[in-house]
Design a protein around this motif. Structure first.
Motif, PDB file in Angstrom:
ATOM      1  N   LEU A 160      67.953  36.269  41.744  1.00  0.00           N
ATOM      2  CA  LEU A 160      66.814  37.078  41.856  1.00  0.00           C
ATOM      3  C   LEU A 160      65.481  36.416  41.825  1.00  0.00           C
ATOM      4  N   GLY A 163      64.336  35.066  45.236  1.00  0.00           N
ATOM      5  CA  GLY A 163      64.305  35.968  46.034  1.00  0.00           C
ATOM      6  C   GLY A 163      65.223  36.642  46.727  1.00  0.00           C
ATOM      7  N   TYR A 164      66.414  36.474  46.238  1.00  0.00           N
ATOM      8  CA  TYR A 164      67.643  36.887  47.033  1.00  0.00           C
ATOM      9  C   TYR A 164      67.927  38.307  46.511  1.00  0.00           C
ATOM     10  N   ARG A 165      67.856  39.255  47.108  1.00  0.00           N
ATOM     11  CA  ARG A 165      68.152  40.705  46.821  1.00  0.00           C
ATOM     12  C   ARG A 165      69.320  41.276  47.544  1.00  0.00           C
ATOM     13  N   ASP A 166      69.974  40.828  48.431  1.00  0.00           N
ATOM     14  CA  ASP A 166      71.165  41.188  49.117  1.00  0.00           C
ATOM     15  C   ASP A 166      72.203  39.990  49.067  1.00  0.00           C
ATOM     16  N   PHE A 188      72.993  40.516  38.116  1.00  0.00           N
ATOM     17  CA  PHE A 188      72.280  40.656  39.404  1.00  0.00           C
ATOM     18  C   PHE A 188      71.792  42.094  39.728  1.00  0.00           C
ATOM     19  N   LYS A 189      72.581  42.961  39.234  1.00  0.00           N
ATOM     20  CA  LYS A 189      72.558  44.420  39.515  1.00  0.00           C
ATOM     21  C   LYS A 189      71.378  44.951  38.468  1.00  0.00           C
ATOM     22  N   GLY A 192      68.213  44.709  39.711  1.00  0.00           N
ATOM     23  CA  GLY A 192      67.905  45.348  41.122  1.00  0.00           C
ATOM     24  C   GLY A 192      68.173  44.680  42.308  1.00  0.00           C
ATOM     25  N   GLY A 193      69.262  43.812  42.213  1.00  0.00           N
ATOM     26  CA  GLY A 193      69.897  43.203  43.287  1.00  0.00           C
ATOM     27  C   GLY A 193      70.967  44.018  43.882  1.00  0.00           C
ATOM     28  N   ASN A 194      71.291  43.965  45.164  1.00  0.00           N
ATOM     29  CA  ASN A 194      72.154  44.723  45.827  1.00  0.00           C
ATOM     30  C   ASN A 194      73.364  43.721  46.542  1.00  0.00           C
ATOM     31  N   ASP A 221      70.998  37.684  52.119  1.00  0.00           N
ATOM     32  CA  ASP A 221      70.208  36.485  51.509  1.00  0.00           C
ATOM     33  C   ASP A 221      70.804  35.300  51.069  1.00  0.00           C
TER      34      ASP A 221
END
Length: 389
Positions: A160, A163-166, A188-189, A192-194, A221
């Motif tokens: 996160l 900047g990795y969101r997916d 990660f989740k 807010g990560g996916n 990402d």
């Protein structure tokens, strides 16, 4: 009387046992059973952990009370089905004071069934199964390695921050693989990560190409994986050969590049991992340990050797604190619970579940080495979910 080293199913394996010298001993015999894979696919980690343990026990020669150390070394072959029988022999036939082992989590579960809540102290020098210091925790079970949660949980936050969101997840469908992915997902989740996909391959399948093609098609990402040994080497090389290196960052639990860099070669450059050790740690204890290990065995140690060494240190420190008297098993446990172990990875203490509270380092492969680039988590304590201690 000299120190006595007893072997079972391991006579021809060529251990370095130069510490077995003729020294007079004045106190009682301390019996240590060792259950490690010394043949088969896990022989490398098993032998490395054993060598680390032996180096620590060699240091015990300088103690004032000078107990005789009787080692009973058993080869588990990394076969869980053998674990109860071997553990029972150490407990009932040999009546050992300590059991050190194993490398394999399945074997650890079989050992725990026999040794849990007994007087004999079990010290796990590698197997990361969460249950050992979670739901199956016991006053007499300690670990000097890690829980499966510890190396992977911090990487979710690291991803996160980068900047990795997916992120795409992939591992083998066995305990360590599942638990590692779940630990990454947890942090990660929460931030807010996916997770775009989560793939669990049959163990030990190395048919990675269809999934690498899927990664390329989904274009996440980043990718987070748990693989180790030969599987780790092949995944990293396949990932590179598919042209993804440099385009989609590859993240992993530190075992992805631990002991595999030589086989991975250039393909590993830029891989980012989190682990509780790195060879290049500028700690005095690490520098001294690495030189002592190299002098003893002719090569430098890995994480498995560190963890075995710390199992030996835990025994040494306990014996010294009790002046070599381990007749009161509750006293042995009480002493071990309070230890601060000066490890090559950095000093650690034991959590309420008897798992190390330890730093997790952020590492990147640069010029063929796992270079520490930061601290992913300081004094990280496994949550010990389900532990009733």
């Amino acid at each position: 009387m000299s120190k006595c080293v007893t072997y079972f199913a391991a006579l021809a394996l060529g251990f370095s046992l130069s510490f077995s010298s003729s020294i007079a001993f004045a106190s009682s015999v301390i019996k240590i059973g060792v259950m490690q894979p010394l043949s088969g696919v896990y022989a490398g980690p098993g032998q490395s952990g054993l060598n680390g343990l032996l180096l620590a026990l060699k240091e015990y020669e300088t103690n004032a009370h000078q107990n005789e150390i009787d080692l009973i070394i058993l080869d588990t072959e990394a076969k869980p089905a053998r674990a109860p029988e071997l553990a029972t022999s150490l407990l009932e036939q040999h009546k050992v004071d300590f059991v050190v082992g194993p490398a394999h989590s399945g074997v650890a579960m079989g050992m725990i069934k026999v040794l849990r809540e007994k007087d004999t102290v079990m010290i796990i020098p590698n197997a990361g199964a969460a249950a050992a210091t979670g739901p199956l925790c016991s006053p007499n079970i300690f670990r000097t390695s890690f829980s499966s949660w510890q190396p992977s949980y911090p990487m979710g936050k690291v991803a996160l921050e980068k900047g990795y969101r997916d992120v795409y997840l992939i591992s083998w469908n066995y305990g360590m693989g599942r638990e590692s992915l779940e630990a990454f997902e947890e942090s990660f989740k929460a931030g807010g990560g996916n997770v775009v996909n989560k793939v669990l391959l049959p163990f030990p399948s190395a048919n990675f190409q269809p999934h690498i093609s899927d990664i390329a098609a989904q274009d996440p990402d980043a990718v987070f994986v748990f693989f180790a040994g030969g599987g780790a080497a092949k995944f990293v090389k396949d990932y590179d050969a598919s042209g993804l290196r440099g385009n989609i960052p590859l993240l992993g639990s530190g075992f992805l590049t631990e002991g595999t860099l030589e086989a991975q070669g250039e393909a590993a450059e830029g891989v980012i991992t989190t682990l509780h050790y790195a060879e290049q740690l500028e700690l005095q204890k690490n520098l001294e340990f690495r030189e002592a290990f190299h002098n003893e065995y002719g090569h430098y140690p890995d994480i498995y050797a560190v963890q075995g060494y710390d199992a030996g240190q835990a025994i040494n420190m306990t014996l010294n604190e009790l002046n070599g008297d381990v007749s009161d098993k509750r006293a042995v446990i009480d002493v071990m619970e309070k230890l601060t172990i000066d490890s090559p990875r950095g000093a650690f203490t034991f959590s309420r579940g008897h798992n190390p509270i330890q730093n997790i380092y952020l590492r990147e492969v640069i010029d063929g080495a796992n270079v520490v680039t930061g601290l992913a988590a300081e004094a990280l304590e496994d949550p010990a979910r389900g532990c009733k201690l």
